[in-house]
Design a protein around this motif. Structure first.
Motif, PDB file in Angstrom:
ATOM      1  N   GLU A   1       0.835  -1.207   0.000  1.00 30.52           N
ATOM      2  CA  GLU A   1       0.000   0.000   0.000  1.00 30.52           C
ATOM      3  C   GLU A   1       0.874   1.263   0.000  1.00 30.52           C
ATOM      4  N   ALA A   2       1.987   1.231   0.763  1.00 31.95           N
ATOM      5  CA  ALA A   2       2.878   2.404   0.806  1.00 31.95           C
ATOM      6  C   ALA A   2       3.513   2.616  -0.573  1.00 31.95           C
ATOM      7  N   THR A   3       3.878   1.515  -1.233  1.00 28.75           N
ATOM      8  CA  THR A   3       4.491   1.604  -2.572  1.00 28.75           C
ATOM      9  C   THR A   3       3.483   2.206  -3.554  1.00 28.75           C
ATOM     10  N   ARG A   4       2.275   1.709  -3.481  1.00 28.92           N
ATOM     11  CA  ARG A   4       1.243   2.185  -4.415  1.00 28.92           C
ATOM     12  C   ARG A   4       0.996   3.683  -4.232  1.00 28.92           C
ATOM     13  N   ASP A   5       0.882   4.113  -2.977  1.00 35.95           N
ATOM     14  CA  ASP A   5       0.642   5.543  -2.715  1.00 35.95           C
ATOM     15  C   ASP A   5       1.776   6.392  -3.295  1.00 35.95           C
ATOM     16  N   ARG A   6       3.018   5.930  -3.071  1.00 39.57           N
ATOM     17  CA  ARG A   6       4.175   6.704  -3.545  1.00 39.57           C
ATOM     18  C   ARG A   6       4.197   6.792  -5.064  1.00 39.57           C
ATOM     19  N   LEU A   7       3.885   5.685  -5.712  1.00 32.74           N
ATOM     20  CA  LEU A   7       3.926   5.667  -7.184  1.00 32.74           C
ATOM     21  C   LEU A   7       2.828   6.569  -7.769  1.00 32.74           C
ATOM     22  N   ILE A   8       1.640   6.495  -7.177  1.00 31.62           N
ATOM     23  CA  ILE A   8       0.529   7.304  -7.690  1.00 31.62           C
ATOM     24  C   ILE A   8       0.864   8.793  -7.528  1.00 31.62           C
TER      25      ILE A   8
ATOM     26  N   GLU B   1      12.160   8.510 -10.602  1.00 29.62           N
ATOM     27  CA  GLU B   1      13.123   9.112 -11.554  1.00 29.62           C
ATOM     28  C   GLU B   1      12.640   8.918 -12.987  1.00 29.62           C
ATOM     29  N   LEU B   2      12.184   7.697 -13.286  1.00 28.93           N
ATOM     30  CA  LEU B   2      11.711   7.424 -14.656  1.00 28.93           C
ATOM     31  C   LEU B   2      10.517   8.311 -15.002  1.00 28.93           C
ATOM     32  N   ALA B   3       9.629   8.493 -14.023  1.00 30.46           N
ATOM     33  CA  ALA B   3       8.457   9.343 -14.267  1.00 30.46           C
ATOM     34  C   ALA B   3       8.913  10.772 -14.541  1.00 30.46           C
ATOM     35  N   GLY B   4       9.937  11.228 -13.789  1.00 32.18           N
ATOM     36  CA  GLY B   4      10.460  12.590 -13.975  1.00 32.18           C
ATOM     37  C   GLY B   4      11.061  12.754 -15.359  1.00 32.18           C
ATOM     38  N   SER B   5      11.917  11.789 -15.782  1.00 32.18           N
ATOM     39  CA  SER B   5      12.539  11.969 -17.098  1.00 32.18           C
ATOM     40  C   SER B   5      11.513  11.822 -18.212  1.00 32.18           C
ATOM     41  N   ASN B   6      10.495  11.012 -17.959  1.00 30.74           N
ATOM     42  CA  ASN B   6       9.429  10.856 -18.947  1.00 30.74           C
ATOM     43  C   ASN B   6       8.668  12.175 -19.131  1.00 30.74           C
ATOM     44  N   ARG B   7       8.387  12.851 -18.004  1.00 28.22           N
ATOM     45  CA  ARG B   7       7.688  14.146 -18.060  1.00 28.22           C
ATOM     46  C   ARG B   7       8.535  15.160 -18.815  1.00 28.22           C
ATOM     47  N   ASN B   8       9.873  15.177 -18.507  1.00 28.40           N
ATOM     48  CA  ASN B   8      10.758  16.131 -19.191  1.00 28.40           C
ATOM     49  C   ASN B   8      10.775  15.860 -20.690  1.00 28.40           C
TER      50      ASN B   8
ATOM     51  N   ASN C   1       0.284 -10.027  -3.985  1.00 21.25           N
ATOM     52  CA  ASN C   1       1.635  -9.583  -3.593  1.00 21.25           C
ATOM     53  C   ASN C   1       2.362  -8.923  -4.759  1.00 21.25           C
ATOM     54  N   PHE C   2       1.592  -8.276  -5.631  1.00 19.90           N
ATOM     55  CA  PHE C   2       2.203  -7.539  -6.744  1.00 19.90           C
ATOM     56  C   PHE C   2       1.323  -6.346  -7.107  1.00 19.90           C
ATOM     57  N   LEU C   3       1.902  -5.430  -7.887  1.00 27.97           N
ATOM     58  CA  LEU C   3       1.156  -4.269  -8.383  1.00 27.97           C
ATOM     59  C   LEU C   3       1.248  -4.263  -9.906  1.00 27.97           C
ATOM     60  N   PHE C   4       0.157  -3.887 -10.542  1.00 25.57           N
ATOM     61  CA  PHE C   4       0.102  -3.825 -12.002  1.00 25.57           C
ATOM     62  C   PHE C   4       0.008  -2.342 -12.360  1.00 25.57           C
ATOM     63  N   MET C   5       0.969  -1.853 -13.136  1.00 24.51           N
ATOM     64  CA  MET C   5       1.079  -0.394 -13.261  1.00 24.51           C
ATOM     65  C   MET C   5       1.535   0.044 -14.644  1.00 24.51           C
ATOM     66  N   SER C   6       1.281   1.313 -14.941  1.00 25.47           N
ATOM     67  CA  SER C   6       1.745   1.880 -16.203  1.00 25.47           C
ATOM     68  C   SER C   6       2.114   3.336 -15.978  1.00 25.47           C
ATOM     69  N   LEU C   7       2.899   3.847 -16.922  1.00 27.05           N
ATOM     70  CA  LEU C   7       3.327   5.246 -16.864  1.00 27.05           C
ATOM     71  C   LEU C   7       2.935   5.865 -18.197  1.00 27.05           C
ATOM     72  N   PRO C   8       1.979   6.835 -18.175  1.00 29.99           N
ATOM     73  CA  PRO C   8       1.492   7.392 -19.445  1.00 29.99           C
ATOM     74  C   PRO C   8       2.661   7.841 -20.334  1.00 29.99           C
ATOM     75  N   GLY C   9       2.579   7.500 -21.623  1.00 30.41           N
ATOM     76  CA  GLY C   9       3.633   7.900 -22.563  1.00 30.41           C
ATOM     77  C   GLY C   9       4.720   6.846 -22.759  1.00 30.41           C
ATOM     78  N   THR C  10       4.638   5.729 -22.011  1.00 26.69           N
ATOM     79  CA  THR C  10       5.631   4.659 -22.213  1.00 26.69           C
ATOM     80  C   THR C  10       4.884   3.340 -22.400  1.00 26.69           C
ATOM     81  N   ASN C  11       5.639   2.270 -22.607  1.00 27.83           N
ATOM     82  CA  ASN C  11       4.987   0.956 -22.671  1.00 27.83           C
ATOM     83  C   ASN C  11       5.766  -0.059 -21.843  1.00 27.83           C
ATOM     84  N   GLY C  12       5.220  -1.263 -21.764  1.00 35.62           N
ATOM     85  CA  GLY C  12       5.758  -2.286 -20.873  1.00 35.62           C
ATOM     86  C   GLY C  12       7.210  -2.632 -21.168  1.00 35.62           C
ATOM     87  N   VAL C  13       7.525  -2.831 -22.460  1.00 37.71           N
ATOM     88  CA  VAL C  13       8.882  -3.276 -22.764  1.00 37.71           C
ATOM     89  C   VAL C  13       9.897  -2.179 -22.453  1.00 37.71           C
TER      90      VAL C  13
END
Ligand code: PMP
Length: 359
Positions: free
Chosen positions: A273-280, A348-355, A292-304
């Protein structure tokens, strides 16, 4: 390939997650438990090593089944033991399903493979846009229903009452419903005790996740003795000694070490739950999870892309190049320290993706 028959030439097998043999990876790709097994499990392995390893194991793993019966609060005659739950699922498809079978379009990727292996045509039903299973879509005449609860790789669970609606509908049609509860201990409602009321319900469980013994290969199924007899019949057409002596003893010890695992599971849920809150908060889209896992995406990127970016930083996660889920990654919850490093990297990845998008 020269000697392959048509069956193995045409069916595409399952690809297991990577198991690197060197250390210094943060391994969040196969939904293993980050904690070592209970001390009593390690002790039972030492005792098993001193036991009669020159003899075959008990083919029906009675000691293990008795522990599973106690753990699930069902009669011992309701338990079937196996060498991990994948094996039990393979047996169950072969013994209990008739054509055609039905399951959700986004679910554990082994199900279509078992269906093909046993020549069972299958139909899939779509999930909602936010990856929730519509139980009413599984209320249709067929030869078997396969339901994973909580579902993989989404982590989303159906409440017990909704699962029982499906089971009850199919009981009237004499159709078996298999519920794969691999991740149920991490926060979903089980239907294991409902097997006494519904003779068409088979619940499949594993000790690889919540009991930390993926390396020992131990799983079990719970169902009416008639279903259990069907599983034993098909097992004895392949290999009567599926579960070895060490796994039987260590598996029984794991099922009985409830206090130890309850503490580890609650720590894992808090970490999730703490991980999920931080990522969101950092711009990720993360589905709610009862596993025991989270399924997630970052807008503008893909899984691979995400998989590769984490791998460069020695973090292993999982992705599937498949319709509906190719933009997502599935991330197993590790220790709080591992998840801290994972979150820092993810942010960090979210930050560079936004930039990059802003540029
Ligand atoms: N069911 C699901 C949904 C899973 O994710 C897994 C693990 N890949 C299994 C069953 C199989 O677990 P095991 O064979 O280790 O018991």
């Amino acid at each position: 390939m020269k000697y392959w028959n048509e069956r193995i030439s045409t069916i595409e097998p399952y690809t297991p997650g990577e198991q690197p043999q060197d250390s210094n990876w943060i391994k969040l790709n196969t939904n293993e438990n980050p904690w070592e097994p209970a001390p009593s499990v390690l002790e039972s392995i030492m005792n098993a090593a001193a036991a009669n390893l020159n003899r075959y194991p008990d083919p029906n793993a009675r000691l293990f089944c008795s522990a599973a019966a106690q753990y699930c609060k069902v009669p011992e005659s309701y338990i079937f033991a196996g060498n991990g739950s994948d094996e039990i699922l393979a047996f169950a498809f072969g013994a209990l399903f008739k054509p055609p079978i039905v399951f959700p379009d986004v679910t554990y990727s082994f199900y279509p493979i078992y269906a093909e292996l046993w020549s069972l045509p299958y139909e899939t039903v779509p999930l909602s846009d936010n990856f929730v299973i519509y139980p009413e879509m599984l209320l249709r005449p067929c030869g078997g229903v396969m339901l994973c609860n909580p579902n993989a790789p989404t982590g989303i669970a159906l409440p017990r009452e909704r699962v029982l609606e499906i089971v009850s509908y199919h009981q009237k049609q004499n159709t078996v419903v298999i519920v794969d509860e691999a991740y149920v201990e991490f926060g979903a409602e089980s239907v294991v005790r409902d097997t006494e009321q519904y003779d068409n319900l088979l619940v499949v469980r594993t000790l690889s996740k919540s009991k930390s013994i993926a390396g020992l290969r131990a799983g079990y199924a719970v169902g009416n003795p008639d279903l259990i007899a069907g599983l034993k019949r098909i097992r004895d057409m392949v290999n009567s000694y599926t579960m070895n002596t060490v796994s039987q003893l260590a598996g029984a010890a794991a099922l009985l070490a409830e206090e130890y695992y309850a503490a580890k599971t609650s720590l894992l849920i808090r970490t999730r739950e703490a991980t999920r809150d931080r990522l969101i908060a950092g711009g990720w889209q993360v589905l709610p999870s009862s596993s025991n896992f989270l399924f997630m995406s970052l807008p503008g990127t893909n899984g691979v892309e995400l998989y590769s970016a984490f791998k460069e930083r020695r973090i292993l996660v999982r992705y599937w190049d498949k319709p509906k889920i190719r933009n997502h990654i599935r991330v197993t919850i590790g220790t709080p320290e591992e998840m801290d490093i994972f979150c820092q990297t993810a942010l960090e990845l979210a930050g560079s993706n936004r930039n990059a998008q802003g540029a």
